[in-house]
Design an enzyme around this catalytic site. Sequence first.
Site, PDB file in Angstrom:
ATOM      1  N   ASP A  15     -10.246   2.354   1.317  1.00 27.12           N
ATOM      2  CA  ASP A  15     -10.712   1.530   2.740  1.00 27.12           C
ATOM      3  C   ASP A  15     -11.169   2.629   3.833  1.00 27.12           C
ATOM      4  O   ASP A  15     -12.147   2.401   4.617  1.00 27.12           O
ATOM      5  CB  ASP A  15      -9.504   1.121   3.299  1.00 27.12           C
ATOM      6  CG  ASP A  15      -8.725  -0.251   2.776  1.00 27.12           C
ATOM      7  OD1 ASP A  15      -9.363  -0.924   2.401  1.00 27.12           O
ATOM      8  OD2 ASP A  15      -7.705  -0.217   2.940  1.00 27.12           O
TER       9      ASP A  15
ATOM     10  N   LYS B 173       0.764  -1.359  -0.025  1.00 24.29           N
ATOM     11  CA  LYS B 173      -0.007  -0.229   0.137  1.00 24.29           C
ATOM     12  C   LYS B 173       0.834   1.261   0.272  1.00 24.29           C
ATOM     13  O   LYS B 173       0.410   2.542  -0.519  1.00 24.29           O
ATOM     14  CB  LYS B 173      -1.166  -0.132   1.208  1.00 24.29           C
ATOM     15  CG  LYS B 173      -2.066  -1.038   1.042  1.00 24.29           C
ATOM     16  CD  LYS B 173      -3.121  -1.056   2.225  1.00 24.29           C
ATOM     17  CE  LYS B 173      -4.096  -2.016   2.089  1.00 24.29           C
ATOM     18  NZ  LYS B 173      -5.344  -1.908   3.304  1.00 24.29           N
TER      19      LYS B 173
END
Length: 275
Positions: A102, A65
């Site tokens: 997210d 990420k």
Amino acid sequence: MRRAAVLGSPIAHSLSPVLHRAAYADLGLDHWSYDRFDVDEAALPGFIEGLDASWAGLSLTMPLKRAIIPLLDGVSDTAASVEAVNTVVLAEDGRRTGDNTDIPGMIAALRERGVEKVESAAILGAGATASSALAALAEICTGPVTAFVRSSARAGEMRAWGERLGVDVRIADWADAAEALHAPLVIATTPAGTTDALAAAVPDRPGTLFDVLYEPWPTVLATRWSAVGGPLVGGLDLLVHQAVLQVEQMTGCAAAPLAVMRAAGERALAGRPEY
């Protein structure tokens, strides 16, 4: 053909192919495929450079990420706020744009359970997911957020994230984690088994628990929470809501089929052949 995939290491456990393929089937995107590739940080640059024009998007999980950011042409404000990208959209002109679904996924999962605003909240843990939780709380929490952590290093990180995100973060020792269970909203971001011992301390009238795990599910803490009537948001809720946003960004479709994707995820977790 149009291609998309989830990258990470390890990756065999990922439910993302199940969710995205279910969306493609429902949307009639017969020319789309979605796969998984085990890619670590060292292999990531080579994988990205090897993508051709058929690729439309990528989902990123750990440990990629942050590693993906230098390989992108642009990053959304949301992703920049936590220095984490879980979604890459690949344009026809070759431009690579990163986003983080997210954070809005967490907010959407909470809203689906009726949690629009809270006066305070508690976070169990201080890892990568906790920073996304803080970013989500920056949108819905009007008061302090108490982070229960195990080390001074983690405490410092959470304070720094709070300052960056404009959240009033207060630090508490993990030994006192049972106190977290009295908050209006508790977000558990720890690995499987970590919160099991807290189940006995769940109050008679708890607020909302958001446990980001989806396997094993329900967790011991979630089981006890539900038993006393506490509102519960699970890891699959988060996974589906963030995947909905990914599908919409990658395909350009206005509305991904949330219910269809959730049902596919539930079947997969139940061990049915669809997985």
